[in-house]
Design an enzyme around this catalytic site. Sequence first.
Site, PDB file in Angstrom:
ATOM      1  N   HIS A 153       0.835  -1.222   0.000  1.00 53.08           N
ATOM      2  CA  HIS A 153       0.000   0.000   0.000  1.00 53.08           C
ATOM      3  C   HIS A 153       0.864   1.265   0.000  1.00 53.08           C
ATOM      4  CE1 HIS A 153      -3.274  -2.749   1.298  1.00 53.08           C
ATOM      5  NE2 HIS A 153      -2.323  -3.263   2.064  1.00 53.08           N
ATOM      6  N   SER A 274      15.864  21.695 -15.757  1.00 54.82           N
ATOM      7  CA  SER A 274      14.727  22.542 -16.081  1.00 54.82           C
ATOM      8  C   SER A 274      15.263  23.865 -16.592  1.00 54.82           C
ATOM      9  CB  SER A 274      13.883  22.769 -14.828  1.00 54.82           C
ATOM     10  OG  SER A 274      13.150  23.964 -14.954  1.00 54.82           O
ATOM     11  N   LYS A 280      16.607  21.612 -10.567  1.00 54.46           N
ATOM     12  CA  LYS A 280      15.897  20.401 -10.976  1.00 54.46           C
ATOM     13  C   LYS A 280      16.771  19.377 -11.679  1.00 54.46           C
ATOM     14  CE  LYS A 280      11.896  19.582 -10.818  1.00 54.46           C
ATOM     15  NZ  LYS A 280      10.779  20.183 -11.553  1.00 54.46           N
ATOM     16  N   GLU A 287      10.025   8.646 -17.035  1.00 56.63           N
ATOM     17  CA  GLU A 287       8.653   9.109 -17.310  1.00 56.63           C
ATOM     18  C   GLU A 287       8.219   8.738 -18.727  1.00 56.63           C
ATOM     19  OE1 GLU A 287       7.924  13.126 -14.885  1.00 56.63           O
ATOM     20  OE2 GLU A 287       9.850  13.083 -15.907  1.00 56.63           O
TER      21      GLU A 287
END
Length: 458
Positions: A153, A274, A280, A287
Amino acid sequence: MWGGRFAEGPSALMREINASISFDKRLWRQDIAASRAHVAMLAARGIVGQADTDAIEEGLDRVADEYESGGVPEDPALEDIHMHVEHRLAELIGPAAGRLHTARSRNDQVATDFRLWVRDAIDEIDLRLEALQRTLVATAEDHVDAVMPGFTHLQVAQPVTLGHHLMAYYEMLKRDRSRFADARTRMNECPLGSAALAGTSFPLDREAVALALGFDRPTANSLDSVSDRDFALDYLMAATQCALHLSRLAEEFILWASQPFGFVALSDAFSTGSSIMPQKRNPDAAELVRGHSGRILGAMTALLVVMKGLPLAYSKDMQDDKEPVFEAHDLLNVSLAAMAGMVETSTFNIDRMRAAAAAGHSTATDLADWLVREAGLPFREAHHVTGRVVRLADERGVGLWDLPLDSLREIDGRIGAGVFDVLSLDASVKSRTSFGGTAPAAVRKRIEAARKALGMKA
Ligand code: ARG
């Protein structure tokens, strides 16, 4: 190719919707290989004379050379790869080229070419899968003792090791390879010689053509042969399941690379910055692998829906079988390579992982098990006692192993000093020695077996 029957040519729009050359040119190698096998058999059976056969074979070699070095000019009026190859052959060798299409149709031709292509695609994917497995095994071996939280979970559940976690993906990829291998075995039958749909009156040797093209045998029903795209679906289903595994691994790396987790630092080579936020470091490769899996699943769905409800035998709908397979294959190929690169170049923050495992009272089950084993409590009662210990540790803001024995004995007098042997993360992990469990000794054995299966040096 069918001018005899028609007074007028097709409209420009008809040509546009009909043409598949823009994508099916990817089949040129397979198309030429199948034509070679076909004409050699026609010659052996005396259906085409030796002089014409020689001319066709030489001509096909030249067409292959042309494709190899930049391609053959495309003409949408020639529709597809089969007509392009045959047309170019005719330009090169003259009317003898017309004998190549004896006892075949584009229907059995495309079914054969595409099978050959998918078979090659499987071989390519298998190499990629094996490479990723090797990376996982090597990385697991480096981290076989590294404790991290195991989750259920997405809540800290029990401590495991990073080596064990990575080896879980080794197992998934093992199943993927077996699914692709099953698909390959099943598809390895040759449709060529089924002709348009009914077979042919020429005395073909389908067995010889099948063997020449590396198939195990010819397909057994001509109607099925030209209308079957199970091989493409088998490929897409295996690809979808494989992509799903990659997507889960990608998702874990995305989570682990986030600041709150901080379990992994991605290399410069497999992350991006970024343009506005200088701090970043984004997990774009992971992704995109996660995103690609959606498109691969979409490709599978597309072909399932194209095929559903088609009557026997060939229908032109089936020309739409190729693009989903090509797309899925390209996406899976790059995903597998990117994942291998990403895993290989990542740095794991072992201390962060250990701290996260420590923070969640992840050894509570070990306390309950100890109460059962050493103090003779029924498990349900042990569970309850342990729950009270966890609450006490939470109240004091400490780990289970930081509680003094006196406090533990106030909760249950049957708790003894021996309990501290099982409360630590390392003791917990080390005790999970059951087959397939997370104990480093057990995981080492699995890694050993994997190394052997992959033919890796020790
Ligand atoms: N380009 C076609 C395809 O990919 C080849 C088969 C065409 N057959 C036909 N009867 N029109 O499906």
